[in-house]
Write a protein that holds these residues in place. Structure first.
Motif, short mmCIF file in Angstrom:
data_model
loop_
_atom_site.label_atom_id
_atom_site.label_comp_id
_atom_site.label_asym_id
_atom_site.label_seq_id
_atom_site.Cartn_x
_atom_site.Cartn_y
_atom_site.Cartn_z
N GLY A 1 0.11 -1.06 -2.40
CA GLY A 1 1.98 -1.14 -1.98
C GLY A 1 3.39 -0.03 -1.82
O GLY A 1 2.40 0.90 -1.22
N TRP A 2 3.93 -0.09 -1.51
CA TRP A 2 5.08 0.95 -1.52
C TRP A 2 5.20 1.84 -2.11
O TRP A 2 5.44 3.14 -1.54
CB TRP A 2 6.87 -0.05 -0.68
CG TRP A 2 6.34 -1.04 0.68
CD1 TRP A 2 6.64 -2.09 0.29
CD2 TRP A 2 6.66 -0.71 1.35
NE1 TRP A 2 6.82 -2.53 1.69
CE2 TRP A 2 6.47 -1.50 2.68
CE3 TRP A 2 6.39 1.02 2.09
CZ2 TRP A 2 6.18 -1.75 3.62
CZ3 TRP A 2 6.24 0.99 4.35
CH2 TRP A 2 6.34 -0.30 4.09
N ASP A 3 4.64 1.10 -3.80
CA ASP A 3 5.26 2.78 -4.08
C ASP A 3 3.70 3.24 -4.61
O ASP A 3 3.06 4.50 -5.28
CB ASP A 3 5.21 1.90 -5.72
CG ASP A 3 4.00 1.23 -6.31
OD1 ASP A 3 3.16 0.39 -5.32
OD2 ASP A 3 4.39 0.14 -7.46
N ARG B 1 2.11 5.49 13.29
CA ARG B 1 3.04 4.88 12.08
C ARG B 1 2.77 3.01 12.50
O ARG B 1 3.56 2.37 12.99
CB ARG B 1 4.08 4.53 10.95
CG ARG B 1 4.47 6.07 10.74
CD ARG B 1 5.83 5.82 10.11
NE ARG B 1 6.40 7.60 9.37
CZ ARG B 1 6.54 8.90 10.11
NH1 ARG B 1 7.35 8.12 11.14
NH2 ARG B 1 6.84 10.15 9.22
N ASP C 1 2.91 8.43 -0.11
CA ASP C 1 3.84 9.58 -0.03
C ASP C 1 4.00 10.54 0.23
O ASP C 1 2.63 10.81 -0.75
CB ASP C 1 4.19 8.65 -1.89
CG ASP C 1 5.43 10.00 -2.38
OD1 ASP C 1 5.84 10.74 -1.17
OD2 ASP C 1 5.70 9.81 -3.05
N GLU D 1 7.93 1.49 8.76
CA GLU D 1 9.20 1.96 7.46
C GLU D 1 7.35 2.99 6.93
O GLU D 1 8.25 3.88 5.82
CB GLU D 1 9.30 1.07 6.47
CG GLU D 1 10.35 0.29 7.12
CD GLU D 1 10.16 -1.39 7.78
OE1 GLU D 1 8.48 -1.01 8.14
OE2 GLU D 1 10.88 -1.55 8.49
N LEU D 2 6.71 2.96 6.80
CA LEU D 2 5.78 3.64 6.28
C LEU D 2 5.72 5.10 6.60
O LEU D 2 6.55 5.61 7.45
CB LEU D 2 4.39 3.76 6.75
CG LEU D 2 3.05 2.90 6.81
CD1 LEU D 2 1.29 2.89 7.40
CD2 LEU D 2 2.67 2.55 5.36
N ARG D 3 5.72 5.95 5.54
CA ARG D 3 6.40 7.44 5.48
C ARG D 3 5.54 8.31 5.68
O ARG D 3 5.60 9.32 5.65
CB ARG D 3 7.24 7.78 4.02
CG ARG D 3 7.88 6.93 3.88
CD ARG D 3 8.92 7.41 2.76
NE ARG D 3 7.81 6.47 1.44
CZ ARG D 3 8.07 6.81 0.00
NH1 ARG D 3 8.54 7.94 -0.57
NH2 ARG D 3 7.46 6.61 -0.19
#
Ligand code: NAD
Lengths: 338, 292
Positions: free
Chosen positions: A167-169, A210, A174, A215-217
């Motif tokens: 997930g994004w978290d 990406r 990150d 929006e992937l970092r």
């Protein structure tokens, strides 16, 4: 290294009871030379659950407390990448040996600092570059060392998948916590291929995408090209960007002055044809986590390490250079050339 | 019948593609007949030494002949462009012998990619390794690399924006940036003689095309049989000849005035090759602003 006197069963403290901890604890359980002495996880529920399912060993959220337990001789660390520096320093200060998940650290300065601390403490530090111990990784190295293809001039290794992070978290997605994808997964391929070639890296050029989401970092697809002092070149691909999501492929090609070594995507698998399509059934026994663990125990006993600290530091340097090259669009000098 | 005159029997190093490839293919092809009088020819098949190639092709064009040109079309990008200008002015066809793109698996692959079967392609990886035979005195970047460059071009049809090259001209890795952020990587060169590959044959020739919706993995060594004997295992090609397919394109071009392969493709390949050469010399990626 001098033979070292070790207990007849080495007590292992496992730090970080998440996804990869299971394969490490299985390696401990399979070993006649070690036993699980305790669990540390920052999450008390996870620590408790893991301890309960592994013979009710002691557990805690406090690493300092666990390092003081009398039967802890060595530590296996399976925590997120950005914690490696601090946890590693604590283990060195406590005078314990360490098998730490890759990457050794997320910056070159941190990797070098850990190497120095373990050298000063006279304790064994091994980063878990597990692919060196997988059957295919070893077989390619042995073939090259036996001179099967003469002097290797080029190597390709692609490990491609379509499974994106949870997930994004997810900490792995990150860039601060994981170091970016080059540090997180790229180091596997960079280390393995550099080890195969026996090469001294001088330059890195990389391209990243990406692909799954704008929006992937971090880059879910990495292409990392390393040039070596002897003129050899490697092309290393690492991906979580491929489609379909079920896609998984590993392929390698080593080109030498006397021939080629090749393993294609289906090189260790059977095919399973079903109503849902065709899938792969990989052959059993190629996994290297047990061999990696035993090799670390050998090193604790005084044998030369199969994964020298300098190589783990170099993998971090290559990973950092990959991220830099993607950002600048230029080749980046590494090693003595940097 | 289309009348063909064979001009020259030279190439890079000791190559004689005219007699080894083009002559037998023209002789066997139903649309062509070989003539010995150049004035009576519709097509000139040019296989002269590279330093004389552009001039020989230009002479044929000026004489109103169509041209099948051994690869590379000419020694420099400027010469390739001049040939293109001249051919357009005289209304004749010039077909460069980029016959590898007609390999049956690659023809299907290009159709699949252009037909959206992998979604929007974003990366191509290629290995093009020839085993044994005579090393090209020019280096294989000039001799061989145009084949995979041309195949990738046929698959993607995207202008090249930047070229980086590492390795050396005999075993080179090309890192190409195309329009829309699409990338391609080509490993190309000549390796040692191998027991199971005929001399100068392709030991590895494959492409992986990754797209937004799928992956196409192409082994251009197919279609083939595997034949195992006491001497080892070899592949036996079962597909149509790529040179025959090249002549089909030439014949269709002569009839219709348009060929599926032309000078623009040679210009594209030569531009990438020259940028790669510059990149090898300077160690830096080379931007290509002018390609369209
Ligand atoms: N070798 C391989 O093939 C491989 C595969 C996956 C992961 N890894 C590596 O293993 C490590 C762990 O990855 P994972 O996928 O298992 O992660 P995970 O998120 O599944 O598990 C991490 C665990 O560490 C705990 N933790 C976090 N910070 C801590 C701290 N400061 N002290 C103690 N515990 C802490 C978390 O609570 C969690 O239980 C990473 O370094 C990763 O790069 C390696």
């Amino acid at each position: 290294m001098e033979p070292r006197s070790v207990p007849s069963s080495i007590g292992i403290l496992l730090v970080g009871a998440g996804f990869i901890a299971d394969v490490h604890s299985a390696a401990v359980a399979a070993s006649s030379r070690a036993h699980l002495a305790g669990i540390v996880d920052a999450d008390p529920g996870r620590a408790a659950a893991f301890a309960r399912s592994h013979g009710a060993v002691p557990y805690t959220v406090d690493l300092a407390e666990a390092l003081a337990w009398p039967n802890v001789d060595a530590v296996v660390v399976c925590t997120p990448n950005d914690t490696h520096r601090r946890i590693g320093a604590q283990v060195a200060a406590a005078g314990k040996h360490l098998l730490i998940e890759k990457p050794l650290a997320t910056t070159l300065a941190d990797a070098r600092a850990l190497a120095a601390e373990f050298a000063a403490a006279g304790r064994v530090l091994v980063a878990a570059h597990s692919h060196r111990h997988h059957a295919y990784g070893r077989a390619v190295k042995e073939a090259i060392e036996a001179g099967a293809v003469g002097r290797p001039r080029h190597a390709r290794l692609a490990i491609l998948g379509g499974w994106i992070w949870t997930g994004w978290d997810a900490w792995a997605a990150d860039p601060v916590r994981s170091g970016g994808h080059a540090l997180h997964n790229g180091v596997h391929v960079l280390d393995l291929v550099t080890w195969w070639l026996g090469g001294d890296p001088v330059r890195v050029f990389a391209r990243g995408r990406r692909q799954t989401a704008a929006e992937l970092r971090i880059y879910d697809y990495l292409e990392m090209v390393v040039e070596y002092a002897d003129g050899a070149v490697s092309v290393c691909e690492m991906s979580r960007a491929h489609r379909p999501g079920s896609f998984g492929l590993r392929e390698l090609l080593v080109t030498g002055t006397g021939g080629v070594i090749r393993q294609d995507w289906d090189g260790e698998s059977s095919f399973l044809h079903t109503e849902g399509g065709t899938g792969l059934v990989p052959a059993a026994g190629g996994d290297g986590f047990t061999a990696q663990f035993e090799s670390w125990l050998d090193a604790i006993g005084g044998a030369p390490s199969a994964m020298p600290v300098a190589d783990a530091v170099r993998a971090v340097e290559l990973g950092v250079a990959v991220e830099e090259s993607i950002a600048s669009g230029r080749p980046v000098a590494v090693g003595a050339a940097a | 019948m289309i009348r063909v005159y064979l001009e020259g029997s030279a190439g890079i190093g000791r190559q004689d593609h005219q007699n080894a490839m083009y002559r037998p293919a023209f002789a066997a092809h139903p649309a062509f007949e070989l003539v010995t009088d150049k004035d009576k020819a519709d097509v000139v098949s040019v296989a002269v030494a590279l330093d004389r190639r552009a001039e020989t092709i230009a002479d044929a064009i000026r004489a109103g002949k169509h041209v099948l040109a051994d690869k590379p079309l000419a020694a420099t990008l400027a010469e390739c462009e001049e040939i293109g200008r001249l051919a357009a002015e005289r209304g004749v066809l010039v077909v460069p012998a980029h016959h590898q793109r007609f390999s049956p698996a690659l023809r299907s692959a290009a159709t699949a990619v252009r037909g959206g079967r992998v979604g929007l392609p974003w990366n191509v990886q290629c290995d093009f390794l020839v085993a044994g035979g005579d090393p090209a005195p020019t280096g294989e970047l000039v001799n061989l690399a145009l084949y995979p460059i041309d195949v990738v071009h046929a698959m993607l049809g995207l202008p090249v924006r930047r070229v980086h090259a590492v390795g050396d001209p005999d075993l080179v890795t090309l890192l190409v940036d195309h329009e829309h952020g699409v990338t391609s990587t080509i490993l190309c060169g000549r390796i040692a003689e191998l027991a199971d590959v005929r001399s100068s044959g392709l030991a590895v020739h494959r492409y992986r095309v990754s797209g937004s919706h799928g992956v196409l993995a192409v082994d251009a060594a197919k279609p083939a049989l595997r034949v195992s004997t006491a001497a080892g295992t070899t592949g036996r090609w079962t597909g149509p000849s790529t040179v025959d397919a090249l002549l089909d394109v030439l014949a269709a071009g002569v009839r219709t005035g348009r060929a599926a392969l032309g000078v623009a493709d040679a210009v594209h390949a030569q531009r990438v090759v020259e940028a790669a050469q510059l990149s090898l010399d300077t160690g830096a990626p080379v931007p290509l602003e002018s390609e369209n």
